[in-house]
Scaffold this active site. Structure first.
Site, PDB file in Angstrom:
ATOM      1  CG  HIS A 164      -0.447  25.947  76.873  1.00  0.00           C
ATOM      2  ND1 HIS A 164       0.705  26.076  77.360  1.00  0.00           N
ATOM      3  CD2 HIS A 164      -0.138  25.660  75.219  1.00  0.00           C
ATOM      4  CE1 HIS A 164       1.660  25.938  76.356  1.00  0.00           C
ATOM      5  NE2 HIS A 164       1.129  25.502  75.198  1.00  0.00           N
TER       6      HIS A 164
ATOM      7  CE1 TYR B 152       1.105  18.583  71.423  1.00  0.00           C
ATOM      8  CE2 TYR B 152       3.112  17.853  70.370  1.00  0.00           C
ATOM      9  CZ  TYR B 152       2.283  18.302  71.520  1.00  0.00           C
ATOM     10  OH  TYR B 152       2.747  18.204  72.694  1.00  0.00           O
TER      11      TYR B 152
ATOM     12  CG  HIS C 232       8.227  22.438  70.832  1.00  0.00           C
ATOM     13  ND1 HIS C 232       8.683  21.050  70.828  1.00  0.00           N
ATOM     14  CD2 HIS C 232       7.559  22.212  71.833  1.00  0.00           C
ATOM     15  CE1 HIS C 232       8.071  20.292  71.566  1.00  0.00           C
ATOM     16  NE2 HIS C 232       7.156  20.980  72.419  1.00  0.00           N
TER      17      HIS C 232
ATOM     18  CG  HIS D 137       0.604  27.001  70.571  1.00  0.00           C
ATOM     19  ND1 HIS D 137       2.000  27.230  70.466  1.00  0.00           N
ATOM     20  CD2 HIS D 137       0.324  26.148  71.531  1.00  0.00           C
ATOM     21  CE1 HIS D 137       2.649  26.204  71.471  1.00  0.00           C
ATOM     22  NE2 HIS D 137       1.581  25.604  72.118  1.00  0.00           N
TER      23      HIS D 137
ATOM     24  CG  ASP E 278       5.480  25.510  73.797  1.00  0.00           C
ATOM     25  OD1 ASP E 278       5.650  25.321  72.661  1.00  0.00           O
ATOM     26  OD2 ASP E 278       4.167  25.520  73.964  1.00  0.00           O
TER      27      ASP E 278
END
Lengths: 342, 312
Positions: free
Chosen positions: A199, A290, A20, A201, A17
């Site tokens: 998971h 996203y 990104h 964010h 991740d």
């Protein structure tokens, strides 16, 4: 909340991740150094691939500094105790990539689909399970549908052979109650042998809180990333999460000082920008978009003069899903035309 | 009006039915049989009500009628798994085969790029690649006919409702076949294909993005003109094929953003991905029919003696 004696498997995302946030430009040496640091700190599982998973190298998502193969070859043999996982998004990567990862010593494969499209994962989950890999079904953008839908899709993945199901808050949109509802339902309805994972964010500042309630609701695998290095405002910062869990008496098997040092000495210095809840990252969470769209929207802002925030809100309104990075430039062009900028 | 080429459609699902509706309007093709395997299927019943002969015994159920009904062309909308046998049996009877499955026994056919060559060479089996391929390969070719393309990449975004269980169970086949078409027909040295499935309601129109990395600095004027010409070519058989944005030039990158709206014959308008397949297959059949009618090509003579020997 009582998590005393609770056992959890933490799974580091900084080398997947985190790709990104680094525009997929992490060097082989950086990968290896961070992975070795995490290994020495006791991290049980470390994900390594392009940010968009195996086969993600593309104009659409960005060409990485090195191939998945090169990264895996650098990291896997260097591990003393940690296992290495790889992400695979059907539609981007194929079973050929899966076989390659398996041959290079990847032990956990995580097959990711949008939360309503689990049936595109049958061949990949089936093959990974058949090869004896630890096989995870990873349901992305799980905030977009009710808990019952997540359960229905999770059951498909379990039928295909998954032995762990993730509820994935790709947009960093979820608040703790939603995490509790979704994880609880999965835990109550899926076979006991199937592990549940979460998971998060940090786009709404909820990553730690969400991960804690996920554990309380029965999740035994929690994703995070050292120093939070991940898309958007990053993933659950693992050194912080470890400290919180230690205070709460949960068992992670991780040496807190060592993981703090990896975060501070290795990961923070290589960040291209601070990983924090800035205006655009907050918009991701707020609009349910996203997380890896962040840098693309900022580049479109620079090129076409349309605010990243406006682009992201519109992408949310259009119910875009993971992988639709191509819509960002397309939409920015259309918005610029409408504003008479082009 | 020239004599129409008589056709069978194998597979009475969404694609087969949409193709049948389109074919009933054709000046060059006449649908005669719909071939299925389930006598109770809705698709076969629909075909009957549309005045088409049907069989539920698969291709074997129609072989005995090929000569009597003067069938010249078949469209296979079943699966890669059985296409090979279907094609062999019908080719032996001198019937052309248009393959809408991912089997790809024959050469890829993207009408505005290479259909004329296939018709001239009387290819007895042509493959329609994939929906994403039909929507994007013309654009890759539009760039590569101007200057060399090192790398072509396409991203097809389709609505969840428009992709069936066959595609879902073997999504790798989509990415592999489409990438192959980007190279072999599109003319890119290296091809990559990505498919994204979006469940939004109301369903979104098919969206396609095409990125080409040119070997040299792109000739913006020539590429822009070539792209617009190609859009017009595709629009001849898919009226809802539109360039939304681009071509965008950024260094050696050339990008086109497209949208495909279907005609809404049997499939809903958002399913432009399915419509472009049936429309391209129909266009392919019509081109062969035109060439046969002009006398430019002649179908092989029927070899009835060989069938019986081959059957067991």
């Amino acid at each position: 909340m009582n998590l005393k004696g609770n056992k959890v498997t933490l799974h580091d995302m900084s080398l997947r991740d985190g790709m990104h946030a680094k525009r997929h430009q992490i060097s082989l040496q950086e990968m290896k150094d961070i992975a070795c640091g995490l290994d020495a700190a006791g991290m049980p599982l470390i994900e390594v691939t392009h940010g968009d998973g195996l086969g993600g190298a593309s104009v659409n998502y960005g060409f990485p500094a090195h191939t998945d193969e090169e990264y895996l070859k650098a990291v896997v043999p260097a591990m003393q105790q940690a296992k290495v996982s790889a992400l695979l998004l059907p539609g981007i990567g194929t079973v050929d990539h899966l076989r390659m990862a398996h041959d290079l010593g990847v032990s956990t494969i995580r097959v990711a689909t949008h939360c309503t499209e689990a049936d595109v994962s049958q061949q990949h989950i089936g093959l990974a399970a058949k090869m004896g890999m630890d096989t995870v079904g990873f349901l992305m953008m799980a905030h977009m549908v009710p808990a019952e839908k997540i359960l229905e899709q999770a059951k498909l993945m379990v039928d295909y052979g998954a032995d762990c199901i993730y509820c994935t808050d790709s947009a960093g949109y979820m608040l703790p109650d939603e995490v509790t509802e979704k994880i609880s339902l999965l835990r109550a309805q899926l076979p006991a042998a199937v592990e549940i994972g979460f998971h998060g964010h940090h786009n709404m500042g909820m990553a730690i809180a969400n991960s804690l309630v996920a554990m309380e609701a029965g999740a035994t695998r929690i994703d995070g990333s050292v120093a939070g290095l991940g898309a958007g405002a990053g993933n659950t910062p693992l050194e912080v999460f470890c400290a919180v869990l230690q205070r709460m008496g949960a068992e992670t098997g991780i040496d807190l000082y060592k993981i703090m040092d990896v975060a501070e000495d290795l990961v923070v210095p290589m960040m291209d920008q601070p990983i924090r809840v800035d205006r655009d990252a907050l918009t991701l969470g707020y609009a349910g978009v996203y997380s890896s769209f962040l840098l693309f929207a900022q580049r479109a802002e620079a090129k076409y003069g349309i605010q990243a925030r406006d682009i992201l809100v519109e992408l949310g309104r259009r119910s875009t899903v993971g992988g639709q990075e191509d819509m960002i430039e397309d939409l920015a062009l259309t918005m610029a035309k409408e504003k008479g900028l082009r | 009006m020239a004599k129409k080429l008589r056709a069978i459609i194998i597979g009475p699902g969404n694609i087969g039915t949409d193709l049948l509706i389109k074919m009933q309007r054709s000046n060059w093709l006449e649908p005669v049989w719909m071939v299925g395997i389930d006598p109770d299927s809705d698709g076969l019943k629909r075909a009957q009500t549309m005045g088409i002969k049907t069989t539920s015994e698969g291709v074997d159920g129609v072989l005995a009628h090929i000569v009597a009904d003067d069938i010249g062309i078949a469209f296979d909308a079943t699966s890669a798994y059985i296409h090979g046998e279907n094609s062999r049996k019908l080719n032996e009877l001198g019937v052309l085969m248009v393959d809408l499955t991912p089997a790809a026994i024959g050469p890829y056919c993207i009408p505005p790029v290479n259909l004329a060559d296939h018709a001239r060479n009387l290819e007895m089996n042509v493959n329609m690649v994939t929906c994403g391929g039909q929507a994007t390969i013309p654009m890759v070719h539009a760039v590569s006919r101007v200057q060399a393309v090192d790398y072509g990449e396409i991203i097809a975004t389709v609505s969840s409702k428009s992709i069936g269980p066959g595609t879902r169970m073997n999504i790798d086949e989509f990415t592999r076949t489409t990438a192959g078409g980007v190279e072999k027909v599109g003319g890119a040295k290296q091809g990559k294909a990505i498919i994204v499935v979006n469940p939004a309601e109301p369903p979104l129109l098919m969206r396609d993005t095409v990125h080409c990395l040119t070997e040299q600095q792109p000739d913006e004027q020539a590429i822009t003109s070539s792209v617009h010409k190609m859009i017009t070519e595709v629009q001849k058989y898919v009226t809802g094929y539109r360039l939304v944005n681009g071509p965008v030039f950024d260094g050696n990158r050339v990008t086109m953003f497209l949208e495909v709206e279907g005609l809404g014959d049997y499939l809903p308008k958002y399913a432009g991905n399915l419509d472009i397949m049936t429309a391209a297959a129909l266009r392919t059949g019509e081109m062969f029919a035109e060439e046969i009618s002009k006398g430019a090509i002649t179908l092989p003579s029927r070899n009835e003696g060989r069938i019986e020997g081959d059957e067991k």
